[in-house]
Write a protein that holds these residues in place. Structure first.
Motif, PDB file in Angstrom:
ATOM      1  N   SER A  43      -0.174  -7.055 -17.787  1.00 36.04           N
ATOM      2  CA  SER A  43      -0.892  -5.832 -17.447  1.00 36.04           C
ATOM      3  C   SER A  43       0.042  -4.832 -16.789  1.00 36.04           C
ATOM      4  CB  SER A  43      -2.068  -6.145 -16.514  1.00 36.04           C
ATOM      5  OG  SER A  43      -1.622  -6.811 -15.342  1.00 36.04           O
ATOM      6  N   GLN A  44      -0.404  -3.577 -16.729  1.00 35.34           N
ATOM      7  CA  GLN A  44       0.358  -2.495 -16.126  1.00 35.34           C
ATOM      8  C   GLN A  44       0.070  -2.407 -14.625  1.00 35.34           C
ATOM      9  OE1 GLN A  44       2.700  -0.644 -17.833  1.00 35.34           O
ATOM     10  NE2 GLN A  44       2.257  -2.197 -19.401  1.00 35.34           N
ATOM     11  N   PRO A  45       0.981  -1.834 -13.850  1.00 35.25           N
ATOM     12  CA  PRO A  45       0.784  -1.761 -12.399  1.00 35.25           C
ATOM     13  C   PRO A  45      -0.497  -1.054 -11.957  1.00 35.25           C
ATOM     14  CG  PRO A  45       3.089  -1.353 -12.925  1.00 35.25           C
ATOM     15  CD  PRO A  45       2.351  -1.401 -14.228  1.00 35.25           C
TER      16      PRO A  45
ATOM     17  N   LEU B 216       1.760 -10.402 -14.600  1.00 42.01           N
ATOM     18  CA  LEU B 216       2.263 -11.326 -15.618  1.00 42.01           C
ATOM     19  C   LEU B 216       1.127 -11.898 -16.462  1.00 42.01           C
ATOM     20  CD1 LEU B 216       4.852 -13.313 -13.457  1.00 42.01           C
ATOM     21  CD2 LEU B 216       5.219 -11.228 -14.824  1.00 42.01           C
ATOM     22  N   ALA B 217       1.453 -12.277 -17.680  1.00 41.65           N
ATOM     23  CA  ALA B 217       0.473 -12.909 -18.568  1.00 41.65           C
ATOM     24  C   ALA B 217       0.258 -14.368 -18.182  1.00 41.65           C
ATOM     25  CB  ALA B 217       0.950 -12.815 -20.015  1.00 41.65           C
TER      26      ALA B 217
ATOM     27  N   ILE C 235       0.027  -9.903  -5.906  1.00 40.06           N
ATOM     28  CA  ILE C 235       0.683  -8.599  -5.947  1.00 40.06           C
ATOM     29  C   ILE C 235       1.943  -8.626  -5.083  1.00 40.06           C
ATOM     30  CG2 ILE C 235       0.438  -6.163  -5.352  1.00 40.06           C
ATOM     31  CD1 ILE C 235      -2.579  -6.467  -6.060  1.00 40.06           C
ATOM     32  N   ARG C 236       1.856  -9.188  -3.890  1.00 40.38           N
ATOM     33  CA  ARG C 236       3.036  -9.238  -3.014  1.00 40.38           C
ATOM     34  C   ARG C 236       4.182 -10.010  -3.649  1.00 40.38           C
ATOM     35  NH1 ARG C 236      -0.722 -10.780   0.902  1.00 40.38           N
ATOM     36  NH2 ARG C 236       0.224 -12.847   1.164  1.00 40.38           N
ATOM     37  N   PHE C 237       3.861 -11.079  -4.369  1.00 41.39           N
ATOM     38  CA  PHE C 237       4.893 -11.938  -4.956  1.00 41.39           C
ATOM     39  C   PHE C 237       5.282 -11.514  -6.376  1.00 41.39           C
ATOM     40  CE2 PHE C 237       3.718 -14.555  -1.408  1.00 41.39           C
ATOM     41  CZ  PHE C 237       4.840 -15.320  -1.129  1.00 41.39           C
ATOM     42  N   GLY C 238       4.758 -10.396  -6.852  1.00 38.93           N
ATOM     43  CA  GLY C 238       5.135  -9.905  -8.172  1.00 38.93           C
ATOM     44  C   GLY C 238       4.580 -10.721  -9.325  1.00 38.93           C
TER      45      GLY C 238
ATOM     46  N   TYR D  81       0.819  -1.208   0.000  1.00 40.65           N
ATOM     47  CA  TYR D  81       0.000   0.000   0.000  1.00 40.65           C
ATOM     48  C   TYR D  81       0.860   1.268   0.000  1.00 40.65           C
ATOM     49  CZ  TYR D  81      -3.644  -3.318   1.339  1.00 40.65           C
ATOM     50  OH  TYR D  81      -4.503  -4.381   1.379  1.00 40.65           O
ATOM     51  N   LYS D  82       2.054   1.179   0.572  1.00 39.13           N
ATOM     52  CA  LYS D  82       2.952   2.330   0.599  1.00 39.13           C
ATOM     53  C   LYS D  82       3.571   2.609  -0.770  1.00 39.13           C
ATOM     54  CE  LYS D  82       3.079   3.256   5.121  1.00 39.13           C
ATOM     55  NZ  LYS D  82       2.730   4.575   5.690  1.00 39.13           N
ATOM     56  N   ASP D  83       3.568   1.609  -1.641  1.00 41.68           N
ATOM     57  CA  ASP D  83       4.277   1.749  -2.928  1.00 41.68           C
ATOM     58  C   ASP D  83       3.564   0.903  -3.979  1.00 41.68           C
ATOM     59  OD1 ASP D  83       6.207   2.516  -4.737  1.00 41.68           O
ATOM     60  OD2 ASP D  83       7.727   1.111  -4.017  1.00 41.68           O
ATOM     61  N   ARG D  84       2.257   1.137  -4.101  1.00 43.60           N
ATOM     62  CA  ARG D  84       1.385   0.239  -4.877  1.00 43.60           C
ATOM     63  C   ARG D  84       1.838   0.055  -6.313  1.00 43.60           C
ATOM     64  NH1 ARG D  84      -3.815  -2.314  -3.282  1.00 43.60           N
ATOM     65  NH2 ARG D  84      -4.350  -0.392  -2.206  1.00 43.60           N
ATOM     66  N   TYR D  85       2.352   1.096  -6.949  1.00 44.77           N
ATOM     67  CA  TYR D  85       2.645   1.047  -8.382  1.00 44.77           C
ATOM     68  C   TYR D  85       4.111   0.767  -8.685  1.00 44.77           C
ATOM     69  CZ  TYR D  85      -1.993   3.188  -8.457  1.00 44.77           C
ATOM     70  OH  TYR D  85      -3.333   3.438  -8.265  1.00 44.77           O
ATOM     71  N   ASN D  86       4.838   0.273  -7.729  1.00 47.07           N
ATOM     72  CA  ASN D  86       6.251  -0.061  -7.927  1.00 47.07           C
ATOM     73  C   ASN D  86       6.397  -0.951  -9.164  1.00 47.07           C
ATOM     74  OD1 ASN D  86       8.742  -1.722  -7.636  1.00 47.07           O
ATOM     75  ND2 ASN D  86       8.979  -0.547  -5.751  1.00 47.07           N
ATOM     76  N   ALA D  87       7.117  -0.474 -10.150  1.00 50.23           N
ATOM     77  CA  ALA D  87       7.164  -1.142 -11.453  1.00 50.23           C
ATOM     78  C   ALA D  87       7.762  -2.537 -11.392  1.00 50.23           C
ATOM     79  CB  ALA D  87       7.950  -0.280 -12.437  1.00 50.23           C
TER      80      ALA D  87
END
Length: 591
Positions: free
Chosen positions: A565-567, A555-556, A548-551, A228-234
């Motif tokens: 998809s985009q962040p 991914l497709a 989201i936590r595991f990145g 939540y502190k850095d939701r859009y981290n690429a």
């Protein structure tokens, strides 16, 4: 949102029996029905009942609720268009194809339910705060706990949440932003703990927000705080070991500490039969920490959707029941079980009272008919549990509308075919093989595709849609996964492995397979842990934040028509209908 007092069916005497404010007989063991919404609560009892009621009125029990938001958007489940069914303007496909917008009906509906839950909780806080109830401090803490749960869920999904101070007349609308609000929310829940009852004390049960529910929510909030502190981290490089809100230790230290309070609590124990957590006899189950208590009371019955939506229309628990052939397991998640089909959480066969096992493999001829649907003389056919794949077998209907029986009055078991494609065998193939790989659309003769999830037991007592199976929101198995993740993120693979193996080896297979326990792992890393979390918590409406936590979320997944998809897709849009009437809301980035 409605601002009038709405009374639905239930009278005052029933409500008082539901919520009796005395030390010795406080009971919240019914699903409350009174909707007391807005500024004028009829009573503090009714206001608190209404706040609890929102949890089990669609949001966490219905196909279009959190199942769609948290699972259909994940690598575990989807609801494809199946021939002539489930098109619905593309709203279901959009959840897995990541094409949703601010007008998507699923997103709008869940926003409305969640913000209504916030409103009901605020109303309860105001009403209880102005009362002289004998247990005022405890009930006020429960109402604030519910507010925190609804607010947290809204922040998780939409990144924003509305709030008004219930202690200030005509307070202004505030829009909470997840990055800032998460710390205040954690402090708020921590401050409630002294006034909350311990589970099973002061007549509380798993349907109440207790100290233990607060510990579970706090572990969950700390686990996701970095996101939540850095939701859009690429690159999804979240700082999970940031200093905790109170400066004592890190976020992961707090996850471990709150998990310890639950795992080391003698009230809870891992079920050896994993599926009992989701069975008709699961009320007050040994793993349940906070749950939606469902009943069939003919006022507002509990919801059967978590299994009804995955059963085929020709799968019949009795002559009066069927499924609806909608959602399924993704090919990716099914493939993740390779080498683990003997895990007790994958599948479990049903054994009838005379010792007959339902094998569902073509060798069954019949099963006993002495198990009856409650309140009827209808024979009850019990399906196997877990992930069902391949050709399906079961009872068929006669032209008279009863189940086919054998000469010795047993339920006849036959090879099944699809109801709306009668020449198509009911073969639940793991592969979906969409004609257009970018669209989750199946032709009429393809509607059999997709493995199905029979994790929750089907309740046939009252039609297809009703159930008395409790829906766990937090349970002990999930707490073990949180602690394992926190240990691994701190670099303690040994402790993480111990927690995952506790889950694996505590579960046992059915007597058909000698009650064998699950197999322990020899090592663990982030990839293994992610898979194990899925094994433990699939279909329980927590997968999206795990991804989201595991990145994994961006991914497709080509096998199930999910594109890269985009962040910005990590949060959903604020409904356009809300933006149009409430200037304080600003649309999330990317929408």
């Amino acid at each position: 949102m409605r601002t009038n007092i709405i009374h639905i069916v239930r009278n005052t005497l029933v409500l008082l029996a539901f919520l009796s404010f005395t030390t010795n007989c406080t009971k919240l063991d019914e699903v409350p029905l009174d909707e007391v919404v807005g500024e004028n609560a009829a009573s503090p009892e009714g206001a608190l009942a209404a706040a609890y009621d929102r949890l089990g009125d669609g949001m966490f029990v219905d196909n279009g609720g959190m199942l769609a938001m948290q699972e259909y958007t994940s690598d575990i489940a989807l609801l494809p268009t199946r021939g002539s069914d489930w098109g619905d303007g593309g709203k279901w496909r959009a959840m897995h194809e990541f094409t949703w917008g601010p007008d998507n009906a699923v997103i709008v509906s869940n926003w409305d339910m969640l913000t209504n839950g916030i409103t009901r909780s605020l109303t309860a806080i105001k009403s209880i705060g102005a009362s002289n109830l004998p247990q005022k401090s405890m009930f006020l803490a429960e109402a604030k706990g519910l507010l925190a749960f609804y607010t947290y869920t809204t922040l998780d999904l939409y990144g924003q949440a509305p709030y008004r101070n219930p202690e200030v007349e005509n307070s202004q609308l505030e829009i909470l932003q997840a990055a800032d609000a998460i710390d205040a929310l954690i402090k708020q829940v921590e401050s409630l703990i002294p006034d909350l009852a311990e589970l099973k004390q002061q007549a509380t049960h798993t349907g109440r927000f207790t100290k233990e529910a607060a510990y579970a929510l706090l572990a969950q909030m700390y686990l996701n705080r970095a996101v939540y502190k850095d939701r859009y981290n690429a690159t999804s490089s979240f700082n999970f070991n940031e200093a905790a809100v109170d400066g004592s230790g890190t976020d992961m230290d707090k996850v471990i500490a709150y998990a310890d309070l639950l795992i080391n609590n003698g009230k809870f124990k891992l079920e050896s039969n994993y599926f009992r957590n989701f069975s008709l006899d699961n009320s007050g189950g040994s793993e349940h920490i906070f749950a939606i208590v469902q009943k069939i009371d003919y006022i507002r019955n509990g919801d059967n959707d978590l299994v009804y939506v995955t059963m085929e229309r020709n799968q019949r628990a009795s002559q009066a029941n069927r499924g609806t052939n909608a959602s399924c397991i993704t090919p990716e998640f099914y493939a993740s079980w390779d080498g683990n089909h003997d895990d007790p959480r994958f599948q479990r066969h049903y054994q009838y009272s005379d010792g007959t096992w339902f094998m569902n493999d073509g060798t069954d001829v019949s099963v006993p008919a002495n198990s009856l649907v409650p309140g009827t003389s209808f024979p009850w056919f019990h399906f196997n549990r877990g992930i069902q794949v391949g050709q399906q077998y079961g009872p068929k209907l006669t032209p008279a509308g009863t189940l086919e029986m054998t000469a010795d009055n047993r339920i006849k078991v036959s090879k099944l075919f699809m109801e709306k494609s009668t020449a198509t065998p009911m073969d639940f193939t793991p592969e979906l093989n969409f004609d257009n790989p970018t669209q989750s659309v199946l032709a009429q003769n393809q509607i059999n595709r997709g493995a199905r999830c029979f994790k929750f037991e089907f309740d046939p007592e009252e039609g297809n849609g009703s159930s008395s199976v409790d829906i766990p929101l937090f349970r002990l198995g999930g707490i073990y996964t949180m602690r394992a993740e926190a240990h691994l993120r701190k670099g303690n693979a040994t402790a993480a492995l111990a927690d995952i193996n506790a889950l694996r080896t505590s579960r046992t297979r059915e007597a058909l397979f000698g009650n064998l326990p699950g197999k322990a792992l020899s090592d663990i890393n982030e990839t293994v842990l992610y898979k194990e979390i899925g094994f433990e918590l699939y279909w329980e409406m927590w997968r999206r934040p795990q991804m989201i936590r595991f990145g994994k979320f961006d991914l497709a997944s080509p096998a199930s028509a999910k594109p890269a998809s985009q962040p910005f897709r990590r949060v959903f849009p604020i409904p356009q209908s809300t933006i149009d009437v409430t200037a304080a809301f600003k649309q999330n980035a990317g929408y």
